[in-house]
Design a protein around this motif. Structure first.
Motif, PDB file in Angstrom:
ATOM      1  N   ILE A 111      34.691  52.401  44.370  1.00 46.66           N
ATOM      2  CA  ILE A 111      34.339  51.033  45.084  1.00 46.66           C
ATOM      3  C   ILE A 111      35.316  49.989  44.407  1.00 46.66           C
ATOM      4  CG2 ILE A 111      31.663  51.867  45.234  1.00 46.66           C
ATOM      5  CD1 ILE A 111      31.074  49.872  42.903  1.00 46.66           C
ATOM      6  N   GLU A 112      35.376  48.883  45.205  1.00 44.74           N
ATOM      7  CA  GLU A 112      36.206  47.625  45.068  1.00 44.74           C
ATOM      8  C   GLU A 112      35.520  46.463  45.245  1.00 44.74           C
ATOM      9  OE1 GLU A 112      40.810  45.902  45.591  1.00 44.74           O
ATOM     10  OE2 GLU A 112      40.281  47.876  46.375  1.00 44.74           O
TER      11      GLU A 112
ATOM     12  N   PRO B  50      25.871  36.588  41.570  1.00 43.70           N
ATOM     13  CA  PRO B  50      26.438  36.262  42.926  1.00 43.70           C
ATOM     14  C   PRO B  50      26.587  37.735  43.649  1.00 43.70           C
ATOM     15  CG  PRO B  50      28.080  36.229  41.409  1.00 43.70           C
ATOM     16  CD  PRO B  50      26.961  36.201  40.494  1.00 43.70           C
ATOM     17  N   ARG B  51      26.237  37.650  44.955  1.00 42.95           N
ATOM     18  CA  ARG B  51      26.382  38.919  45.756  1.00 42.95           C
ATOM     19  C   ARG B  51      27.510  39.042  46.379  1.00 42.95           C
ATOM     20  NH1 ARG B  51      21.205  40.823  46.749  1.00 42.95           N
ATOM     21  NH2 ARG B  51      19.294  39.395  45.998  1.00 42.95           N
ATOM     22  N   ARG B  52      28.345  40.189  46.152  1.00 41.12           N
ATOM     23  CA  ARG B  52      29.622  40.300  46.595  1.00 41.12           C
ATOM     24  C   ARG B  52      29.674  41.274  47.768  1.00 41.12           C
ATOM     25  NH1 ARG B  52      31.246  35.630  44.865  1.00 41.12           N
ATOM     26  NH2 ARG B  52      31.487  35.476  42.799  1.00 41.12           N
TER      27      ARG B  52
ATOM     28  N   CYS C  49      28.639  43.068  41.631  1.00 41.15           N
ATOM     29  CA  CYS C  49      29.587  43.418  40.777  1.00 41.15           C
ATOM     30  C   CYS C  49      29.450  42.891  39.573  1.00 41.15           C
ATOM     31  CB  CYS C  49      30.966  42.661  41.528  1.00 41.15           C
ATOM     32  SG  CYS C  49      32.542  42.847  40.646  1.00 41.15           S
ATOM     33  N   GLU C  50      29.961  44.070  38.598  1.00 42.51           N
ATOM     34  CA  GLU C  50      29.796  43.737  37.121  1.00 42.51           C
ATOM     35  C   GLU C  50      30.641  42.566  36.447  1.00 42.51           C
ATOM     36  OE1 GLU C  50      27.464  45.374  35.407  1.00 42.51           O
ATOM     37  OE2 GLU C  50      26.847  46.746  36.875  1.00 42.51           O
ATOM     38  N   TYR C  51      32.048  42.803  37.180  1.00 43.66           N
ATOM     39  CA  TYR C  51      32.784  41.690  36.703  1.00 43.66           C
ATOM     40  C   TYR C  51      32.575  40.396  37.091  1.00 43.66           C
ATOM     41  CZ  TYR C  51      37.512  40.077  35.506  1.00 43.66           C
ATOM     42  OH  TYR C  51      38.666  39.232  35.061  1.00 43.66           O
ATOM     43  N   CYS C  52      32.028  40.386  38.321  1.00 39.54           N
ATOM     44  CA  CYS C  52      31.650  38.920  38.700  1.00 39.54           C
ATOM     45  C   CYS C  52      30.299  38.305  38.037  1.00 39.54           C
ATOM     46  CB  CYS C  52      31.317  39.104  40.276  1.00 39.54           C
ATOM     47  SG  CYS C  52      32.918  39.104  41.316  1.00 39.54           S
TER      48      CYS C  52
ATOM     49  N   GLY D 121      38.501  41.971  43.049  1.00 43.12           N
ATOM     50  CA  GLY D 121      39.199  43.053  42.845  1.00 43.12           C
ATOM     51  C   GLY D 121      39.123  44.108  41.782  1.00 43.12           C
ATOM     52  N   PHE D 122      37.936  44.047  41.150  1.00 43.58           N
ATOM     53  CA  PHE D 122      37.491  44.898  40.321  1.00 43.58           C
ATOM     54  C   PHE D 122      37.181  46.180  40.759  1.00 43.58           C
ATOM     55  CE2 PHE D 122      34.147  46.665  37.373  1.00 43.58           C
ATOM     56  CZ  PHE D 122      34.771  47.092  36.448  1.00 43.58           C
ATOM     57  N   LYS D 123      37.656  47.252  40.182  1.00 49.58           N
ATOM     58  CA  LYS D 123      37.422  48.473  40.573  1.00 49.58           C
ATOM     59  C   LYS D 123      36.782  49.309  39.193  1.00 49.58           C
ATOM     60  CE  LYS D 123      41.351  49.370  43.631  1.00 49.58           C
ATOM     61  NZ  LYS D 123      42.490  50.278  43.951  1.00 49.58           N
TER      62      LYS D 123
END
Length: 452
Positions: free
Chosen positions: A246-247, A354-356, A295-298, A252-254
């Motif tokens: 997933i990306e 936030p929802r991505r 998203c974990e990064y976000c 852009g985190f994978k």
């Protein structure tokens, strides 16, 4: 994959509730047993259909036409015989230390390869060259399979794909159980054979021909050079690996892809009048977009922004130091591994994150030597009877898979087709005649065809 239809061969309407395509790759070039000058059908060993066993017989006939599988069975059985029973006996003390202890009788069957031996025996019989009409019974293999699972095989469901799945998964489990037992014995100082023995080579020559045996030996040498393992293993030919990636389309985190193994691939047939095997693969391997994903990064970035605002409002020295420490830990986590939030740091409520929108796609990361494809034609609908998708599926004789740099080409070796409706019908097997010299001939597309 390209949308261009493949027209090399077309599977007619009415085909399969469980159509299985077996293809072969990564091996020597096998000659096809098909003499253009001969009008007489080659002798083929048949199977008794005593109790609606067509779903069993068709799978066994298809498996009998796979040289890579037969090479694996020869090597695995010879290896187990040479290692001796002490390597594969169940150790009660070691079994009690396992995280998920298994019943001793079941583990013993896996380590000793009961189904592996039974399948080799029936496939050897199916590959004989009879001079008269000959049929054998699959009951010996069926009984071995029933003993392995401690249950009876039901004749009510009669699903060839499910039977193939059970057989291949069992063979794969027996391979890994045997491999684990060999490694454990190696640690204890027990001598373990690495295959390529004289009797093994002789059986390869007798069953598949000298050219196949030499080509298989060359492949083994190439693998041994790359493998530093003290016990080289060629692996189970049906086993491959699939990865799901997933990306995040915002940052852009994978994350690390989810890895799973498979022995057969199930592809859904699109509900249209005609389609291609490429279109069926696209249904599984295409990019899928998902909304409202966390998203974990976000989430860590949002936590840093949240704590930065709190830091600007804080007045107490201890609170400021604590927030600065949390921000520093969060920034380190972003740089190192966003999937592991720092310990001791309280993140904002997940509902506030936030929802991505993300993109998810699946791909084959490790290609098996033998690829088994199941074309699923079942159409399920709520409140109505299940039906069968009668779409025509065009499929190639040579199937390329993978990217430009790691493309693999598979060659069609057999097919199991189902005639009839969703709840009844009959299975038929089509297998390519792969025979050693002197029976083989390079004239593969003669008047009699390449399948029998």
């Amino acid at each position: 994959m390209p949308e261009k239809p493949l027209t090399i061969a077309t599977y007619a309407a009415g085909a399969s509730l469980a159509a299985i395509t077996l293809v072969y790759v990564f091996g020597p070039t096998f000659f096809l047993d098909d003499e253009a000058s001969s009008t007489r059908k080659k002798g083929v060993v048949g199977l008794h259909n005593a109790a609606n066993d067509c779903f069993i017989n068709s799978i066994l006939q298809a498996l009998a036409g796979l040289p890579d599988l037969r090479i694996y069975l020869i090597r695995e059985t010879h290896r187990r015989k040479l290692d001796g029973p002490e390597v594969y006996n169940v150790d009660p003390e070691r079994l009690s230390l396992e995280k998920r202890p298994m019943r001793p009788w079941k583990l013993e069957g896996l380590q000793k390869g009961t189904v592996t031996y039974a399948l080799k025996d029936v496939l050897d019989k199916l590959n004989e060259r009879p001079i008269y009409r000959k049929t054998i019974s699959p009951q010996s293999f069926i009984r071995a399979l029933e003993r392995a699972f401690g249950t009876r095989i039901s004749r009510q469901q009669q699903d060839a794909q499910e039977f193939l799945q059970i057989v291949t998964e069992r063979l794969c489990d027996e391979y890994h159980a045997g491999s684990k037992a060999r490694r454990q014995a190696h640690k204890l100082g027990i001598s373990i054979t690495n295959g390529n023995t004289v009797c093994e080579k002789q059986e390869l020559v007798d069953q598949l021909g000298a050219a196949v045996a030499e080509a298989a030996a060359k492949v083994d040498k190439a693998e041994d050079v790359q493998d530093d393992d003290p016990i080289p293993e060629e692996g189970f030919p049906f086993e491959g690996k699939m990865e799901s990636q997933i990306e995040c389309l915002t940052c852009g985190f994978k994350p690390k892809p989810a890895v799973s193994t498979f022995v057969t691939l199930t592809l859904n047939v699109p509900q249209k009048s005609s389609t291609s095997l490429n279109a069926c693969f696209d249904g599984m391997l295409k990019v899928e977009h998902i909304d409202d994903f966390k998203c974990e990064y976000c989430r860590l970035e949002h936590a840093i922004q949240y704590k930065t605002k709190e830091l600007s409002r804080a007045s107490a020295v201890e609170t400021k130091e604590c927030l600065q420490s949390d921000i520093s830990k969060l920034q380190d986590a972003l740089e190192q591994d966003p999937e592991k939030p720092p310990e001791g740091v309280e993140l904002p409520d997940l509902n506030l994150s936030p929802r991505r929108r993300i993109a998810r796609h699946m791909y084959i990361s490790s290609f098996p030597k033998v690829l088994a494809i199941h074309l699923s034609r079942s159409v399920f609908s709520v409140g109505s009877v299940s039906t069968k998708n009668l779409a025509k599926v065009a499929f190639p004789e040579s199937l390329p898979l993978g990217g430009i740099l790691n493309q693999k080409k598979y060659k069609l070796l057999g097919m199991v087709a189902h005639k009839g409706g969703h709840n009844s019908g009959h299975y038929e097997a089509f297998r390519r005649q792969v025979q050693p010299i002197p029976y083989s001939t390079p004239h593969s597309f003669g008047a009699d065809g390449v399948y029998s």
